[in-house]
Design a protein around this motif. Structure first.
Motif, PDB file in Angstrom:
ATOM      1  N   ILE A   1      48.525  74.036  32.538  1.00 19.03           N
ATOM      2  CA  ILE A   1      49.372  75.221  32.359  1.00 19.03           C
ATOM      3  C   ILE A   1      48.606  76.519  32.621  1.00 19.03           C
ATOM      4  O   ILE A   1      49.163  77.608  32.481  1.00 19.03           O
ATOM      5  CB  ILE A   1      49.980  75.263  30.949  1.00 19.03           C
ATOM      6  CG1 ILE A   1      48.879  75.422  29.890  1.00 19.03           C
ATOM      7  CG2 ILE A   1      50.797  74.009  30.674  1.00 19.03           C
ATOM      8  CD1 ILE A   1      49.413  75.657  28.492  1.00 19.03           C
ATOM      9  N   ARG A   2      47.341  76.419  33.021  1.00 19.06           N
ATOM     10  CA  ARG A   2      46.535  77.631  33.177  1.00 19.06           C
ATOM     11  C   ARG A   2      46.729  78.326  34.516  1.00 19.06           C
ATOM     12  O   ARG A   2      46.588  79.544  34.614  1.00 19.06           O
ATOM     13  CB  ARG A   2      45.043  77.279  33.005  1.00 19.06           C
ATOM     14  CG  ARG A   2      44.681  76.794  31.618  1.00 19.06           C
ATOM     15  CD  ARG A   2      43.270  76.263  31.573  1.00 19.06           C
ATOM     16  NE  ARG A   2      43.111  75.057  32.381  1.00 19.06           N
ATOM     17  CZ  ARG A   2      41.971  74.398  32.537  1.00 19.06           C
ATOM     18  NH1 ARG A   2      40.878  74.857  31.941  1.00 19.06           N
ATOM     19  NH2 ARG A   2      41.918  73.304  33.264  1.00 19.06           N
ATOM     20  N   MET A   3      47.035  77.554  35.562  1.00 16.02           N
ATOM     21  CA  MET A   3      47.090  78.123  36.902  1.00 16.02           C
ATOM     22  C   MET A   3      48.281  77.558  37.667  1.00 16.02           C
ATOM     23  O   MET A   3      48.744  76.457  37.371  1.00 16.02           O
ATOM     24  CB  MET A   3      45.801  77.805  37.660  1.00 16.02           C
ATOM     25  CG  MET A   3      44.552  78.382  37.024  1.00 16.02           C
ATOM     26  SD  MET A   3      43.085  78.025  38.007  1.00 16.02           S
ATOM     27  CE  MET A   3      43.076  76.222  37.955  1.00 16.02           C
ATOM     28  N   PRO A   4      48.761  78.278  38.677  1.00 12.24           N
ATOM     29  CA  PRO A   4      49.887  77.781  39.477  1.00 12.24           C
ATOM     30  C   PRO A   4      49.492  76.691  40.453  1.00 12.24           C
ATOM     31  O   PRO A   4      50.323  75.877  40.861  1.00 12.24           O
ATOM     32  CB  PRO A   4      50.368  79.029  40.224  1.00 12.24           C
ATOM     33  CG  PRO A   4      49.144  79.877  40.326  1.00 12.24           C
ATOM     34  CD  PRO A   4      48.392  79.654  39.042  1.00 12.24           C
ATOM     35  N   GLY A   5      48.227  76.672  40.835  1.00 14.84           N
ATOM     36  CA  GLY A   5      47.744  75.689  41.801  1.00 14.84           C
ATOM     37  C   GLY A   5      46.255  75.467  41.612  1.00 14.84           C
ATOM     38  O   GLY A   5      45.616  76.119  40.767  1.00 14.84           O
ATOM     39  N   PRO A   6      45.667  74.586  42.378  1.00 17.05           N
ATOM     40  CA  PRO A   6      44.260  74.234  42.172  1.00 17.05           C
ATOM     41  C   PRO A   6      43.295  75.349  42.581  1.00 17.05           C
ATOM     42  O   PRO A   6      43.512  76.042  43.570  1.00 17.05           O
ATOM     43  CB  PRO A   6      44.084  72.999  43.065  1.00 17.05           C
ATOM     44  CG  PRO A   6      45.140  73.133  44.126  1.00 17.05           C
ATOM     45  CD  PRO A   6      46.295  73.787  43.454  1.00 17.05           C
TER      46      PRO A   6
ATOM     47  N   VAL B   1      51.234  74.096  36.421  1.00 15.80           N
ATOM     48  CA  VAL B   1      52.515  74.738  36.073  1.00 15.80           C
ATOM     49  C   VAL B   1      52.324  76.146  35.520  1.00 15.80           C
ATOM     50  O   VAL B   1      53.209  76.686  34.859  1.00 15.80           O
ATOM     51  CB  VAL B   1      53.309  73.874  35.067  1.00 15.80           C
ATOM     52  CG1 VAL B   1      53.707  72.559  35.687  1.00 15.80           C
ATOM     53  CG2 VAL B   1      52.499  73.634  33.789  1.00 15.80           C
ATOM     54  N   GLY B   2      51.188  76.776  35.808  1.00 14.47           N
ATOM     55  CA  GLY B   2      50.929  78.116  35.303  1.00 14.47           C
ATOM     56  C   GLY B   2      51.551  79.191  36.163  1.00 14.47           C
ATOM     57  O   GLY B   2      50.850  80.043  36.724  1.00 14.47           O
ATOM     58  N   ALA B   3      52.869  79.163  36.302  1.00 23.51           N
ATOM     59  CA  ALA B   3      53.577  80.127  37.148  1.00 23.51           C
ATOM     60  C   ALA B   3      54.993  80.303  36.634  1.00 23.51           C
ATOM     61  O   ALA B   3      55.503  79.479  35.865  1.00 23.51           O
ATOM     62  CB  ALA B   3      53.601  79.632  38.602  1.00 23.51           C
TER      63      ALA B   3
ATOM     64  N   TRP C   1      58.166  78.642  34.676  1.00 24.90           N
ATOM     65  CA  TRP C   1      57.784  77.763  33.561  1.00 24.90           C
ATOM     66  C   TRP C   1      57.058  78.518  32.459  1.00 24.90           C
ATOM     67  O   TRP C   1      57.203  78.180  31.274  1.00 24.90           O
ATOM     68  CB  TRP C   1      56.919  76.614  34.072  1.00 24.90           C
ATOM     69  CG  TRP C   1      57.289  76.153  35.436  1.00 24.90           C
ATOM     70  CD1 TRP C   1      56.489  76.112  36.545  1.00 24.90           C
ATOM     71  CD2 TRP C   1      58.574  75.662  35.876  1.00 24.90           C
ATOM     72  NE1 TRP C   1      57.188  75.662  37.629  1.00 24.90           N
ATOM     73  CE2 TRP C   1      58.465  75.376  37.261  1.00 24.90           C
ATOM     74  CE3 TRP C   1      59.798  75.462  35.243  1.00 24.90           C
ATOM     75  CZ2 TRP C   1      59.529  74.882  38.014  1.00 24.90           C
ATOM     76  CZ3 TRP C   1      60.873  74.981  35.986  1.00 24.90           C
ATOM     77  CH2 TRP C   1      60.729  74.686  37.344  1.00 24.90           C
ATOM     78  N   THR C   2      56.239  79.534  32.821  1.00 26.35           N
ATOM     79  CA  THR C   2      55.433  80.223  31.817  1.00 26.35           C
ATOM     80  C   THR C   2      56.273  81.065  30.866  1.00 26.35           C
ATOM     81  O   THR C   2      55.754  81.553  29.845  1.00 26.35           O
ATOM     82  CB  THR C   2      54.390  81.117  32.500  1.00 26.35           C
ATOM     83  OG1 THR C   2      55.027  81.931  33.503  1.00 26.35           O
ATOM     84  CG2 THR C   2      53.301  80.282  33.153  1.00 26.35           C
ATOM     85  N   LEU C   3      57.547  81.252  31.154  1.00 25.64           N
ATOM     86  CA  LEU C   3      58.424  81.958  30.221  1.00 25.64           C
ATOM     87  C   LEU C   3      58.827  81.067  29.050  1.00 25.64           C
ATOM     88  O   LEU C   3      59.344  81.553  28.043  1.00 25.64           O
ATOM     89  CB  LEU C   3      59.684  82.453  30.942  1.00 25.64           C
ATOM     90  CG  LEU C   3      59.461  83.507  32.033  1.00 25.64           C
ATOM     91  CD1 LEU C   3      60.789  83.872  32.679  1.00 25.64           C
ATOM     92  CD2 LEU C   3      58.785  84.748  31.456  1.00 25.64           C
ATOM     93  N   SER C   4      58.593  79.764  29.177  1.00 25.52           N
ATOM     94  CA  SER C   4      58.936  78.813  28.134  1.00 25.52           C
ATOM     95  C   SER C   4      57.793  78.682  27.132  1.00 25.52           C
ATOM     96  O   SER C   4      56.619  78.870  27.476  1.00 25.52           O
ATOM     97  CB  SER C   4      59.239  77.445  28.756  1.00 25.52           C
ATOM     98  OG  SER C   4      59.321  76.433  27.767  1.00 25.52           O
ATOM     99  N   ALA C   5      58.127  78.348  25.910  1.00 23.06           N
ATOM    100  CA  ALA C   5      57.093  78.089  24.898  1.00 23.06           C
ATOM    101  C   ALA C   5      56.282  76.854  25.257  1.00 23.06           C
ATOM    102  O   ALA C   5      55.136  76.709  24.829  1.00 23.06           O
ATOM    103  CB  ALA C   5      57.739  77.920  23.524  1.00 23.06           C
ATOM    104  N   ASP C   6      56.867  75.970  26.063  1.00 25.31           N
ATOM    105  CA  ASP C   6      56.185  74.751  26.505  1.00 25.31           C
ATOM    106  C   ASP C   6      56.380  74.622  28.014  1.00 25.31           C
ATOM    107  O   ASP C   6      57.293  73.931  28.479  1.00 25.31           O
ATOM    108  CB  ASP C   6      56.760  73.531  25.784  1.00 25.31           C
ATOM    109  CG  ASP C   6      55.937  72.267  26.024  1.00 25.31           C
ATOM    110  OD1 ASP C   6      55.153  72.233  26.987  1.00 25.31           O
ATOM    111  OD2 ASP C   6      56.104  71.301  25.252  1.00 25.31           O
ATOM    112  N   PRO C   7      55.537  75.294  28.809  1.00 27.51           N
ATOM    113  CA  PRO C   7      55.715  75.290  30.269  1.00 27.51           C
ATOM    114  C   PRO C   7      55.718  73.891  30.877  1.00 27.51           C
ATOM    115  O   PRO C   7      56.499  73.614  31.801  1.00 27.51           O
ATOM    116  CB  PRO C   7      54.518  76.098  30.767  1.00 27.51           C
ATOM    117  CG  PRO C   7      54.143  76.971  29.614  1.00 27.51           C
ATOM    118  CD  PRO C   7      54.410  76.140  28.396  1.00 27.51           C
ATOM    119  N   ALA C   8      54.859  73.009  30.371  1.00 27.23           N
ATOM    120  CA  ALA C   8      54.785  71.660  30.932  1.00 27.23           C
ATOM    121  C   ALA C   8      56.094  70.907  30.723  1.00 27.23           C
ATOM    122  O   ALA C   8      56.585  70.224  31.625  1.00 27.23           O
ATOM    123  CB  ALA C   8      53.624  70.894  30.301  1.00 27.23           C
ATOM    124  N   ALA C   9      56.676  71.029  29.541  1.00 28.05           N
ATOM    125  CA  ALA C   9      57.930  70.342  29.258  1.00 28.05           C
ATOM    126  C   ALA C   9      59.064  70.894  30.114  1.00 28.05           C
ATOM    127  O   ALA C   9      59.902  70.145  30.615  1.00 28.05           O
ATOM    128  CB  ALA C   9      58.279  70.475  27.772  1.00 28.05           C
TER     129      ALA C   9
END
Length: 372
Positions: free
Chosen positions: A54-59, A334-336, A339-347
């Motif tokens: 969840i830290r970055m949008p890509g590698p 998923v750090g973009a 998704w980052t507007l959610s409390a759980d971006p990965a979910a």
């Protein structure tokens, strides 16, 4: 009367959920993961939800390696060296500044410190203390203050204003240390939004950015927020800003995708009309973003940002195959937005990914038929 209101609420909820549960030829059955008919994202080589980064949008392996060293040793010098070797005008430097600032902010929130405990993010304080003339450290510190304001205080409160004023001062110090660097001014765009700069004052900052990095996608996204209806502009002003950026985008630039982000910023809270996602404004913005990703350099650091936003819109529009084509290129990070507007971006990301897989297979797709 109460029963009537309950029935109306159920009907409205049905309209909201229906686009997710239907496809053009029949229904997509959303079943439990252990059901024999469940579409399994793992069949496509997708990363498990709990392993999504969840830290970055890509590698960015160099960044990940340095973050690991800095957080493990609390020694800032690896971060200092990485930023010193990163192109000043490029998107990657801005993303790395955000990542270092975010790491320090998260550390501090998890370990605020006390009588017998060192506060988290202490390495950033040491960095600024030991290398006060280092432009990279100054930029990270300014962005750290901005993130702290949004993370820990409420806009409009004295606490928020005090932190933002400190961030504004830090932006000015960072700009003096690196006159040609656009990043201190990009950071100040968030300060301008938080403190409610006048449009004239905001445009003065924006002109300084254009002088230094006219095609900077990250800067355009930061500026777009200011012009949005929920902040200091309007829907028309935000659309105008995004469309102007797309119109002047150099060949191969991802600025052509700006209208899609403007549409996202002005989505209605509840969409009762399923055809909204096939409307002209959405379709035109999606096509512009698809064109942008097809013509962009494969190593463009902002490419993942646009692909993530496309996944959101393509799933909502039930364009399953196109959504899957984007997913195979960004899965794992998923750090973009959105998704980052959610409390759980990965979910949140995992839900859209599962819908894309289910829709793709319901229309005859399979792992074997998906181009990589």
């Amino acid at each position: 009367m109460e029963i009537l209101w309950v029935l109306i609420a159920l009907v409205m909820l049905g309209f909201v959920l229906l686009p997710f549960l239907r496809r053009r030829r029949g229904a997509i059955g959303l079943v439990s993961p252990d059901h024999p008919d469940a579409a399994d994202p793992a069949n496509y080589g997708f990363v498990l939800e709990e392993e999504l980064d969840i830290r970055m949008p890509g590698p960015d392996q160099d960044l990940l390696d340095v973050l690991d060293v800095v957080q493990r040793t609390q020694d800032y010098r690896a971060a200092q060296q990485l930023l010193a070797g990163t192109e000043t005008e490029g998107e990657r430097r801005w993303q790395r500044v955000q990542a270092f600032a975010g790491a320090a902010s998260l550390e501090l929130s998890r370990r605020p410190g006390g009588v017998s405990e060192t506060p988290g993010g202490q390495w950033l304080r040491v960095w600024r203390s030991e290398a006060p003339k280092d432009a990279g450290g100054a930029a990270v510190h300014a962005e750290f203050l901005v993130q702290q304001a949004w993370r820990t205080a409420t806009p409009g409160t004295d606490e928020f204003r005090i932190i933002m004023e400190e961030a504004r001062t830090a932006c000015g110090e960072a700009a003096l240390l690196a006159p040609g660097d656009p990043i201190p001014y990009i950071v100040e765009l968030s300060v301008a939004r938080g403190l409610g700069y006048s449009q004239k004052d905001f445009e003065q900052i924006w002109l300084k950015i254009l002088d230094r990095a006219p095609a900077h996608m990250g800067a355009h996204l930061a500026a777009l927020h200011f012009w949005c209806e929920k902040w200091h502009g309007s829907r028309a002003e935000a659309y105008s800003f995004a469309e102007a950026a797309a119109a002047r985008a150099p060949r191969g630039s991802l600025l052509s995708a700006m209208p899609l982000f403007a549409v996202f910023e002005h989505l209605p809270e509840v969409t009762l009309v399923a055809s909204f996602w096939q409307s002209e404004v959405v379709t035109k913005a999606v096509h512009g973003a698809l064109h942008a990703v097809h013509s962009a350099r494969p190593d463009d650091p902002m490419l993942a940002h646009v692909r993530h936003m496309l996944v959101f819109f393509l799933v909502r529009s039930e364009r399953w195959s196109e959504a899957m084509s984007q997913l195979v290129r960004i899965d794992g990070h998923v750090g973009a937005l959105p998704w980052t507007l959610s409390a759980d971006p990965a979910a949140e990301f995992a839900v859209y990914r599962a819908l894309a897989v289910a829709g793709y297979e319901a229309n005859g797709g399979s792992p074997a038929s998906l181009p990589h």
